[in-house]
Design a protein around this motif. Structure first.
Motif, short mmCIF file in Angstrom:
data_model
loop_
_atom_site.label_atom_id
_atom_site.label_comp_id
_atom_site.label_asym_id
_atom_site.label_seq_id
_atom_site.Cartn_x
_atom_site.Cartn_y
_atom_site.Cartn_z
N PHE A 312 0.84 -1.20 0.00
CA PHE A 312 0.00 0.00 0.00
C PHE A 312 0.87 1.25 0.00
CE2 PHE A 312 -2.01 3.39 2.52
CZ PHE A 312 -2.97 3.75 1.60
N LEU A 315 2.52 1.77 -3.44
CA LEU A 315 1.57 2.23 -4.46
C LEU A 315 1.19 3.68 -4.22
CD1 LEU A 315 -0.86 -0.78 -4.91
CD2 LEU A 315 0.77 0.14 -6.54
N ALA A 316 0.87 4.00 -2.96
CA ALA A 316 0.41 5.36 -2.66
C ALA A 316 1.51 6.38 -2.94
CB ALA A 316 -0.05 5.45 -1.21
N VAL A 319 2.03 6.87 -6.67
CA VAL A 319 0.97 7.66 -7.30
C VAL A 319 1.18 9.15 -6.98
CG1 VAL A 319 -1.49 8.16 -7.27
CG2 VAL A 319 -0.72 5.83 -7.45
N VAL A 320 1.55 9.45 -5.73
CA VAL A 320 1.79 10.84 -5.37
C VAL A 320 2.93 11.42 -6.20
CG1 VAL A 320 2.53 12.40 -3.53
CG2 VAL A 320 0.94 10.56 -3.02
N VAL B 122 -5.51 12.10 -4.11
CA VAL B 122 -4.34 11.51 -4.75
C VAL B 122 -4.03 10.09 -4.24
CG1 VAL B 122 -2.32 12.18 -3.41
CG2 VAL B 122 -2.31 12.47 -5.86
N ILE B 123 -4.53 9.77 -3.04
CA ILE B 123 -4.28 8.42 -2.52
C ILE B 123 -5.17 7.43 -3.25
CG2 ILE B 123 -4.38 6.97 -0.45
CD1 ILE B 123 -3.87 9.45 1.19
N PRO B 124 -4.59 6.40 -3.87
CA PRO B 124 -5.42 5.47 -4.65
C PRO B 124 -6.47 4.78 -3.79
CG PRO B 124 -3.16 4.65 -4.42
CD PRO B 124 -3.17 6.03 -3.89
N PRO B 127 -6.67 0.30 -3.23
CA PRO B 127 -5.76 -0.28 -2.24
C PRO B 127 -6.11 0.14 -0.81
CG PRO B 127 -4.52 0.69 -4.03
CD PRO B 127 -5.95 1.04 -4.27
N VAL B 131 -7.17 -2.30 2.24
CA VAL B 131 -6.50 -2.29 3.55
C VAL B 131 -7.53 -2.10 4.66
CG1 VAL B 131 -4.96 -0.93 5.00
CG2 VAL B 131 -4.25 -1.57 2.70
#
Lengths: 340, 302
Positions: A312, A315-316, A319-320, B122-124, B127, B131
């Motif tokens: 997580f 990925l996060a 993306v940022v 912006v946080i996908p 996922p 979580v």
């Protein structure tokens, strides 16, 4: 200009800090991860040993968790006041240490880097195809606005947008493996011993259906954005001027419409990154493509929290970062922003 | 409101979308009357009844547990609709409140709230949703809350920009000048004008929520006690429908999701076309020949 860039980088850092905090608190405060190891075969002693090994016996952030002044002086961390889970989390992150997988006992960072490339390959191939085809379709749809062609492209892209990604993947997999003899999943044929070009070809046939799914899922949105931007551009008066100058339709579309519509495409690619990640998780799960998405799926099934947490975070943060890059790219591409 | 209804009736996409949603709703409400079997009923499973081909007895075949796919499908609509409506309600309430406050008060509050929105945007989401659901219990309630609290950013931005444009209108400025309380202005002048856009947005948020629920269910994070369309697909996919060639177990639930999501998308697009009419003609079209011959001004203003 420099100020603008610095401000954007600043916000990106703040966002990453937020992600780090969120990631820590979700996994520590919403529950002691070992409590979630609900295997009845584990004895209390084993659970305690796991807690010590993963540092879960330490206080979460604050060493002075008690208000009792006598106890507070002997803080729960021992001599070092920074001996907390949060401090350990941050310092481990700086060292690139994301912990050890509950399942395979391998370092999470190693596991993730191995799979990151596969995800990038899949996303890259799928997105590039989707962008190119979406741009062409959108351009044609706008040029032929309010014709049968335009309407069918519009309805088509709305339908594609409404498809659950994983379901489209399942259908393509069903069709491809039953009628076209394409592989059932994975990255390459295991134990085939292929090398060089033959191996690349093997990976290519495995990549075919996942990429096709990815492309189909994203074409619709790029087409719609392109169509509406081009429609806007084509109703500008300079298009009339261009036409009066005697430029051909192709030249007008290429030099005026396409160039002006590139900016929204950059923005939408950046905004879509979240959806891209969501798409990758679903597609990788369907096709057993060994990327980060499949890692997340497996980690959920195995209750492998360190891996889930690491994936997580990766990925996060990606993306940022990708968003900042797109944002800066946008600044450079748009003369109104660049010269202001 | 009456004008709005009239405009919607003339919008072909909107009408088709509305019909699609209403049909699904009717199917969900009258599920016990429509479904040939009760999915909760215990049945005697034989080897032949697992993944049985579509027949007169089971028009959509049977699933991995020998249950009637058609009945599961009809009851499954209830779950998808429930998640869609409640999750989008949470999203729209959060997004609407943030957007209204941000747009109306402006300044520091606006800056702070919009920065926060950008960070969340912006946080996908998938996922993060995975979580959150994995760390809590995957009950229907938790799934609704998680999807709801992750899906508000678009609404917040939309409502904010609409609020900003509305608050500069003369009658709002007038109300301000005669000393009306900000909350009064917000409730009686601004909210009614932002509401249509919020409703249009809700329909699109519902479609996203339904897609997210199905993706979570497919990833094994659905509520084990309810059979949503996503859950049906998860069971079929993980329990050998692919290898037994049981396409019927995979087709119906997926088509259900597409049908409902497409209905919401079409209705949402229809709403947007009514609220924000866009000039859908341009200078490269054939009709322009007429425009060039003198009615150009008319076309430009029309």
């Amino acid at each position: 200009m420099t100020k603008l860039i610095l401000r954007k980088l600043g916000w990106a850092l703040l966002t990453i800090a937020f992600v780090l905090l969120l990631n820590f608190f979700l996994f520590r405060v919403m529950g002691d991860p070992t409590r979630l190891l609900k295997d009845p075969r584990l004895s209390q002693a084993t659970i305690e040993a796991i807690r010590v090994r993963f540092g879960l016996d330490k206080p979460v952030i604050n060493c002075f968790e008690t208000l009792n002044p006598i106890k507070a002086s002997l803080n729960a961390c021992g001599v070092n006041p920074f001996n907390t889970q949060f401090a350990a989390y941050l310092s481990n992150l700086l060292k690139g240490d994301l912990g050890v997988s509950f399942h395979s006992q391998r370092p999470v960072a190693e596991l993730l880097t191995e799979r990151l490339w596969n995800t990038l390959l899949l996303i890259g191939a799928g997105q590039i195809l989707a962008i190119i085809i979406g741009i062409i379709l959108g351009l044609v749809a706008a040029w032929k606005a309010r014709t049968v062609l335009d309407y069918s492209a519009l309805v088509g892209s709305l339908t594609v947008w409404s498809l659950p990604t994983f379901w489209l993947g399942i259908l393509l997999l069903f069709w491809g493996s039953n009628y076209l003899g394409l592989p059932l999943g994975g990255k390459e044929t295991i134990g085939s011993g292929l090398t060089g070009l033959k191996r690349l070809g093997d990976i290519g046939t495995h990549l075919l259906l996942p990429t096709l799914t990815f492309t189909l899922v994203f074409i619709g949105e790029y087409m719609l954005i392109m169509r509406s931007t081009v429609l806007d551009v084509l109703s500008e008066d300079y298009i009339l001027t261009a036409k009066a100058k005697g430029l051909s339709t192709f030249q007008i579309l290429k030099d005026h419409a396409l160039r002006n519509a590139m900016l929204p495409i950059v923005t939408i690619v950046a905004l879509n990154l979240g959806f891209t990640v969501a798409g990758a998780i679903q597609i990788e799960t369907v096709f057993s493509w060994p990327g980060l998405g499949l890692t997340i799926f497996e980690a959920v099934g195995r209750r492998d929290y360190p891996v889930l947490q690491g994936a997580f975070l990766l990925l996060a943060v990606s993306v940022v970062l990708a968003n900042v890059i797109a944002d800066l790219l946008y600044t450079f591409l748009d003369p109104r922003v660049r010269l202001a | 409101m009456r004008d709005f209804w009239q405009a919607l009736r003339r919008n072909r996409m909107g009408v088709i979308g509305l019909i699609m949603i209403v049909l699904t709703l009717l199917m969900a409400i009258f599920a016990p009357l429509l479904a040939p079997y009760n999915p909760k009923e215990r049945i005697r499973v034989t080897l032949d009844s697992i993944y049985a081909k579509p027949s007169l007895e089971h028009p959509f075949g049977t699933d991995d547990a020998g249950k009637d796919v058609l009945s599961n499908f009809i009851y499954g609509a209830r779950v998808s609709l429930t998640v869609g409506f409640f999750a989008s309600f949470i999203s729209v309430v959060i997004g609407g409140t943030i957007g209204l406050i941000s747009g109306f008060f402006g300044g520091k509050i606006d800056n702070l709230l919009m920065r926060f929105t950008d960070i969340v945007l912006v946080i996908p989401d998938l996922p993060l949703a995975v979580v959150l659901v994995a760390l809590t219990k995957p009950s229907l309630m938790n799934i609704i809350i998680v999807i709801g609290i992750l899906g508000w950013t678009g609404t917040a931005r939309l409502v904010r920009s609409q609020t900003i444009s509305v608050k500069e209108r003369k009658f709002v400025l007038r109300a301000k000048a005669i000393g009306a309380h900000p909350l009064y202005i917000l409730r009686n002048h601004i909210f009614p004008l932002v509401l249509p856009l919020m409703i249009a947005n809700t329909v699109l948020v519902i479609s996203l929520a339904i897609l997210n629920e199905s993706a979570l269910a497919f990833l094994g994070l659905g509520d084990p006690s309810t059979l949503s369309w996503g859950q049906m697909l998860n069971f079929a996919f993980t329990r050998g429908a692919m290898s037994s060639g049981a396409w019927w177990a995979l087709l119906a639930p997926g088509l259900g999701i597409v049908w409902l999501v497409l209905g919401c998308t079409l209705l949402g697009q229809g709403f947007q076309q009514i609220l924000n009419p866009r000039l859908e003609s341009h200078h490269l079209q054939k009709s322009e020949m007429i425009a060039l011959e003198g009615s150009h001004v008319q076309q430009a203003t029309g």
